[in-house]
Write an enzyme that holds these catalytic residues in place. Structure first.
Site, short mmCIF file in Angstrom:
data_model
loop_
_atom_site.label_atom_id
_atom_site.label_comp_id
_atom_site.label_asym_id
_atom_site.label_seq_id
_atom_site.Cartn_x
_atom_site.Cartn_y
_atom_site.Cartn_z
N ARG A 1 25.25 -43.63 9.46
CA ARG A 1 24.12 -44.15 8.70
C ARG A 1 24.52 -44.98 7.48
O ARG A 1 24.02 -46.07 7.26
CB ARG A 1 23.26 -42.99 8.17
CG ARG A 1 22.30 -42.46 9.17
CD ARG A 1 21.37 -41.42 8.54
NE ARG A 1 20.59 -40.79 9.60
CZ ARG A 1 19.66 -39.85 9.41
NH1 ARG A 1 19.41 -39.42 8.20
NH2 ARG A 1 19.00 -39.35 10.43
N GLY B 1 7.03 -24.67 1.10
CA GLY B 1 5.99 -23.99 0.35
C GLY B 1 5.07 -23.16 1.24
O GLY B 1 4.76 -22.00 0.93
N GLU C 1 13.30 -29.53 -0.07
CA GLU C 1 13.96 -30.76 -0.53
C GLU C 1 14.05 -30.80 -2.06
O GLU C 1 14.89 -31.50 -2.62
CB GLU C 1 13.20 -31.98 0.00
CG GLU C 1 13.98 -33.28 -0.14
CD GLU C 1 13.30 -34.49 0.52
OE1 GLU C 1 12.48 -34.31 1.43
OE2 GLU C 1 13.63 -35.62 0.10
N LEU D 1 14.31 -29.99 7.95
CA LEU D 1 13.26 -29.09 8.41
C LEU D 1 13.82 -27.68 8.46
O LEU D 1 13.18 -26.71 8.05
CB LEU D 1 12.76 -29.52 9.79
CG LEU D 1 12.20 -30.96 9.87
CD1 LEU D 1 11.73 -31.27 11.29
CD2 LEU D 1 11.05 -31.14 8.89
C1 LIG Z 1 9.75 -40.34 8.01
C2 LIG Z 1 10.57 -39.10 7.85
C3 LIG Z 1 11.12 -38.48 8.96
C4 LIG Z 1 11.86 -37.30 8.83
N1 LIG Z 1 12.38 -36.72 9.95
C5 LIG Z 1 13.09 -35.58 9.82
C6 LIG Z 1 13.61 -34.92 10.99
O1 LIG Z 1 13.44 -35.37 12.11
N2 LIG Z 1 14.29 -33.76 10.83
C7 LIG Z 1 14.49 -33.22 9.58
O2 LIG Z 1 15.10 -32.15 9.52
N3 LIG Z 1 14.00 -33.82 8.48
C8 LIG Z 1 13.31 -34.98 8.56
N4 LIG Z 1 12.83 -35.58 7.43
C9 LIG Z 1 12.97 -34.91 6.12
C10 LIG Z 1 11.96 -33.77 5.98
O3 LIG Z 1 10.74 -34.14 6.56
C11 LIG Z 1 11.68 -33.39 4.53
O4 LIG Z 1 12.86 -33.29 3.83
C12 LIG Z 1 10.99 -32.03 4.45
O5 LIG Z 1 9.88 -31.99 5.29
C13 LIG Z 1 10.60 -31.67 3.03
O6 LIG Z 1 9.82 -30.48 3.03
P1 LIG Z 1 9.40 -29.76 1.70
O7 LIG Z 1 8.58 -28.58 2.09
O8 LIG Z 1 10.59 -29.52 0.86
O9 LIG Z 1 8.50 -30.81 0.89
P2 LIG Z 1 7.22 -31.69 1.29
O10 LIG Z 1 6.84 -31.57 2.70
O11 LIG Z 1 7.49 -33.04 0.73
O12 LIG Z 1 6.04 -31.01 0.49
C14 LIG Z 1 5.87 -31.14 -0.88
C15 LIG Z 1 4.60 -30.42 -1.26
O13 LIG Z 1 4.53 -30.32 -2.65
C16 LIG Z 1 3.28 -30.73 -3.13
N5 LIG Z 1 3.50 -31.24 -4.48
C17 LIG Z 1 4.50 -32.03 -4.94
N6 LIG Z 1 4.39 -32.23 -6.26
C18 LIG Z 1 3.31 -31.54 -6.66
C19 LIG Z 1 2.67 -31.35 -7.90
N7 LIG Z 1 3.13 -31.89 -9.03
N8 LIG Z 1 1.55 -30.58 -7.92
C20 LIG Z 1 1.05 -30.00 -6.80
N9 LIG Z 1 1.63 -30.15 -5.60
C21 LIG Z 1 2.74 -30.91 -5.53
C22 LIG Z 1 2.78 -31.72 -2.12
O14 LIG Z 1 1.37 -31.77 -2.17
C23 LIG Z 1 3.30 -31.09 -0.83
O15 LIG Z 1 2.40 -30.10 -0.41
C24 LIG Z 1 12.09 -36.76 7.54
C25 LIG Z 1 11.54 -37.39 6.43
C26 LIG Z 1 10.83 -38.56 6.57
C27 LIG Z 1 10.32 -39.24 5.34
#
Ligand SMILES: Cc1cc2nc3c(=O)[nH]c(=O)nc-3n(C[C@H](O)[C@H](O)[C@H](O)COP(=O)(O)OP(=O)(O)OC[C@H]3O[C@@H](n4cnc5c(N)ncnc54)[C@H](O)[C@@H]3O)c2cc1C
Ligand code: FES
Lengths: 248, 637
Positions: free
Chosen positions: B330, B45, B425, B441
């Protein structure tokens, strides 16, 4: 374990708050501090009472959301540990614990233990970035950076923006937060073009937000869960002085 | 329903270039006439929003967190992949593409994955330009490591905080645009619904988490970058607030949900210590390089680990998988841990844990070497468990970690609702049935920086937009639906908290739909979920007022959606009568425990269309074709 909790209750920004006393038994030493509060909150809901609002999200010490002052210390008694990582085994049966929000002039209370830290975002908005648009940069390896400097920049960049530094400071200053960002970029070649402009803009915004000035108490470093060093404050002060002298 | 992927024709290497050339453009002066809403400020985002702002669109972005910087992406530890081939170990875009398709067990869309690999290198350039302090070598150049079973070193990292540093980079770009007033940032606002007018997604409904106010926001296009749904299992490595609401509400409005059963379980997490448990902390998988995994041979052996003699220990991974041992993939490692615990031989106070023992490694290499390699992880473990892993073996157990499924999107990242785009995601597109380490990421930033800024322009330029205001009947209706739902929750006055229902749901999901799935168990889950949902609507208690900062209501709204969504996930798991990647149907496995695909029947994406609460949704398919990577048994032997 049995504990006596004194928790800050405040309905909204306009209301006056006060401590509310709660006895909790059945606290397991394996619980995290926030899990202990969760259990209390669940029992309050069962009694038809409102639970205490507090900020939290990742619960692993990295998002910077959790923000409790525990027995007078932001993030509580354990060094280099956020509230969410603090565990109850650090307390003793029979302890009294005072739980308050992070307090600083620039962090108004929203409700109970929740404060508004958007001042930090506004400080970043005026200069906490490198002005590079999507797809503009050159190859990542075009500019070598000495390992030492990269490591030091990473030490500064480790800041999680929780605000404990401002909450701990007798002046309510946020120098450590601002210095961490300023120094991260000052240490990297990419940060040079805007170096002077950045430090001046961020410091000015910090003052506008109502954060106090630094008088070298170093409480900030002591409570910082990421152990960001006050050396960065000295680094920023040098940059600030240099920037204002040359009036660039 | 025809799920048209809109993948451009031609050679896979040229598809994206060709598509970029063919897409319509909006002239720079006209961009400011269009408004885009982005929900979510995680990697996907924040990167999309910053890029839109730079291009000159009017953008509004939303997060439920108090700051954009707190999105769940901040917690990623290990690293981010790219095909730079800096270490000169024969990596290439093609190899990254190949590894990702194979890693996803041939259940992803080839063209999307190829594009992901193509733009991976730009991501690293972008982040370095923003001042992300990646690890470097003494010569000042970027360091790489090998991660998640890859045979090449292609992972860039910033200590154990890669997600934090990448997100802070994207956040700084976003803040720059907020300062420049191209972007309006709304924090502590949770999206409750999307609004469709004349077949186009034209805005969202939000709830202000401080005042409780329900508000309408109009736009010409909407992007959801709202993360994954791993918390459907109650306990997971995700942040507390992660939820399915945004994507699920879009699903209820007609967007189809693809492959919800593809959920990843991570083998090395800190086990549950009691009912108070709120989350499970991930411990880096790298620990398995030097730790040996075991449980007692005898059931109910309650002696402390150090008193259990060598011959009474079962090093079950070494025994069952002699060639890979403690480094087995895994999914295999996770399932093996469950098996020994179900057999009554688990350790930890709950019986759901296995030992990860460093005693041999310490004897062999010395304590200082182990400390150098894993010092910070050992410290984190000690903080949580209160035991010193240099002296007592660690305890670990698998936990829900990542969700590959998500809203179905075409090559342009658009869902089946015109104008509704899905990034990161939250969409289903690139990881197939299993995501490789350090690739989430990469995908989030690829979608946000390098794909959607182009494809959204094409959508805006190709369509006409009637002027709509927040007074439009559709907005009014969506607002009042949301208010009705909230009032209903408040008026139940029952006896159970939202967390209790969430925990109950999680138990069912973990037991029957977790690591190993079978027909009988899945059917049982389908029986057990509806009564929990029905009780929720009769026996829920929500304290406080709707028009206030109300943490109970916040949680209740999220749990209500999990209670409906869970069933879609189970239906998908039941109908996908094969094993693939992280979806393991016990009925379908090779003798060595590897997942046995059924390409004849299931070489497709399954996308589910809403048919009312509790009704079985309709399953649509998008066939998958593999022209450039040949379908083969995924084997790491
Ligand atoms: C502990 C851990 C370690 C990880 N390590 C790795 C790694 O080493 N390498 C790798 O590639 N991946 C890793 N991952 C996976 C990766 O971090 C995530 O898949 C990725 O960061 C998701 O990014 P995103 O931008 O899609 O969503 P997110 O970062 O989950 O962001 C979601 C956003 O949406 C907002 N949101 C959600 N619903 C609503 C709503 N209804 N209204 C308003 N806002 C909302 C939230 O506030 C947030 O801002 C890891 C995950 C975890 C849990
Ligand atoms: S909850 Fe994220 S740092 Fe404490």
């Amino acid at each position: 374990m049995k504990l006596t909790l004194h928790i800050w209750r405040q309905k909204s920004a306009r209301d006056k708050g006060k401590f509310e006393e709660h006895l909790v038994d059945d606290v397991s030493p394996d619980m995290s501090f926030l899990e202990m509060l969760d259990v209390l909150n669940e029992s309050l809901i069962h009694q038809g009472k409102e639970p205490f609002a507090y900020d939290h999200d990742c619960r692993e010490g990295i998002c910077g959301a959790c923000s409790l002052t525990i027995n007078g210390t932001p993030h509580g008694p354990e060094a280099a540990t956020t509230t969410c990582q603090l565990h109850m085994r650090k307390f003793k049966n029979g302890d009294s614990i005072f739980i308050e929000p992070f307090r600083a002039r620039a962090f108004p209370i929203i409700k109970d233990l929740v404060v508004d830290r958007s001042a930090f975002d506004r400080i970043i908005q005026v200069g906490g970035f490198i002005s590079v648009g999507t797809n503009q940069p050159q190859d990542a390896n075009a500019l070598p950076v000495s390992k030492l400097k990269a490591e030091l920049a990473m030490d500064a960049a480790a800041c999680i923006g929780c605000g404990a530094c401002a909450a701990a400071c007798p002046n309510g200053a946020s120098m450590l937060f601002v210095a961490a960002k300023v120094s991260q970029f000052a240490l990297l070649p990419q940060g040079q073009p805007e170096r002077k402009k950045r430090v001046v803009a961020m410091v000015e915004q910090m003052e506008k937000e109502g954060f106090g000035g630094c008088t070298n108490f170093y409480e900030c470093e002591a409570v910082c869960p990421k152990q960001v060093s006050v050396r960065f404050i000295a680094m920023m002060n040098r940059d600030f002085l240099g920037a204002t002298l040359t009036k660039e | 329903m025809n799920l048209d992927s809109k993948v451009p024709s031609g050679n896979i290497k040229e598809k994206w270039d060709k598509h970029r050339f063919e897409m319509k453009l909006i002239n720079p002066a006209n961009k400011r006439k269009y408004k885009i809403i982005v929900v979510g400020t995680g990697l996907a985002g924040a990167s999309a929003t910053a890029s839109f702002g730079e291009l000159g669109y009017q953008v509004e972005t939303f997060t439920y967190n108090d700051s954009a910087r707190r999105a769940h992406s901040i917690a990623a530890q290990g690293g981010i992949n790219a095909a730079k081939n800096y270490p000169n170990d024969a990596d290439s875009i093609w190899r990254l593409f190949y590894d990702t398709v194979k890693g996803g067990d041939f259940r992803s869309r080839e063209a999307n994955v190829y594009r992901l690999a193509q733009v991976s290198n730009n991501i690293i350039d972008q982040c370095v330009g923003q001042g992300v302090p990646f690890a470097r070598e003494y010569g000042g150049l970027l360091d790489n490591r090998s991660f998640g079973g890859a045979q090449v070193s292609r992972t860039f990292y910033a200590r154990g905080q890669t997600g934090q540093q990448l997100l802070l980079g994207a956040y700084s770009a976003l803040m720059r645009q907020v300062g420049a007033k191209t972007v309006t940032l709304h924090t502590r606002k949770e999206m409750m619904d999307i609004v469709i007018i004349n077949g186009q997604c034209r805005g969202i409904i939000t709830r202000d988490l401080i005042t409780g106010k329900i508000e309408s926001h109009t736009a010409d296009a909407v992007c959801l970058a709202t993360g994954g749904y791993g918390n459907v299992f109650f306990l997971s490595t995700n942040a507390q607030a992660c939820n399915v609401t945004a994507t699920y509400r879009a699903y209820k409005k007609g967007a189809v949900f693809a492959n919800p059963c593809y959920t990843q379980i991570h083998p090395t997490c800190i086990p549950v210590s009691g009912d108070h448990q709120s989350k499970l902390t991930l411990m880096s998988e790298s620990l398995r390089n030097d730790g040996r995994i075991w449980v007692p041979k005898n059931k109910d052996d309650k002696r402390p680990p150090n008193q259990i003699p060598e011959e009474e220990r079962d090093y079950y991974l070494e025994r069952k998988y002699p060639s890979f041992g403690n480094l087995s993939p895994r999914d295999i490692s996770s399932r093996a841990a469950k098996e020994v615990c179900d057999d009554g031989r688990g350790v930890s106070s709950t019986g759901y844990g296995v030992y990860l023992d460093f005693a041999d490694a310490i004897n062999r290499l010395g304590k200082n070497v182990i400390e150098e390699r894993y010092g910070n992880l050992f410290e984190m473990y000690e903080r949580i468990i209160g035991e010193d892993p240099y002296k007592t073996p660690m305890m670990i157990y698998p936990a829900s970690h990542y969700t590959m499924g998500g809203l179905w999107v075409d090559y342009n990242l658009m869902s089946t609702i015109p104008g509704l785009h899905v990034l990161g995601e939250a969409n289903f597109s690139d990881h197939g049935a299993n995501r490789l380490g350090a690739s989430a990421l990469m995908q989030g930033l690829a979608d946000g920086y390098f794909v959607i800024p182009y494809t959204i322009g094409h959508y805006l330029a190709s369509n006409k937009f009637e002027k709509v205001s927040a007074d439009h009947v559709e907005f009014r209706k969506a607002e009042s639906d949301t208010n009705d739902k909230i009032n209903k929750m408040i008026s139940i006055n029952g006896k159970k908290t939202p967390t209790q229902f969430h925990r109950e749901l999680g138990k069912v999901m973990w037991e029957f739909v977790g690591m190993g799935r079978n027909e009988a168990g899945l059917k049982k889950a389908l029986e057990k979920i509806p009564p929990i949902r029905e009780e929720f609507w009769q026996n829920l208690t929500v304290t406080g007022e709707p028009g206030d900062f109300n943490i109970v209501l916040e949680k209740a709204l999220r749990v209500a959606d999990f209670l409906e969504f869970a069933e879609v996930l189970v239906w998908d798991a039941l109908e996908r009568d094969e094993s693939c990647g992280a979806h393991f149907r016990e009925e379908h496995q090779y003798p060595d425990g590897e997942a046995m695909r059924d390409d004849g029947k299931f070489c497709h994406v399954a996308a589910w269309e809403y048919q009312g609460v509790g009704n079985k949704p309709t399953r649509h398919i998008e066939p998958l074709e593999f022209h450039d990577v040949h379908l083969a048994v995924r084997s790491y032997k």
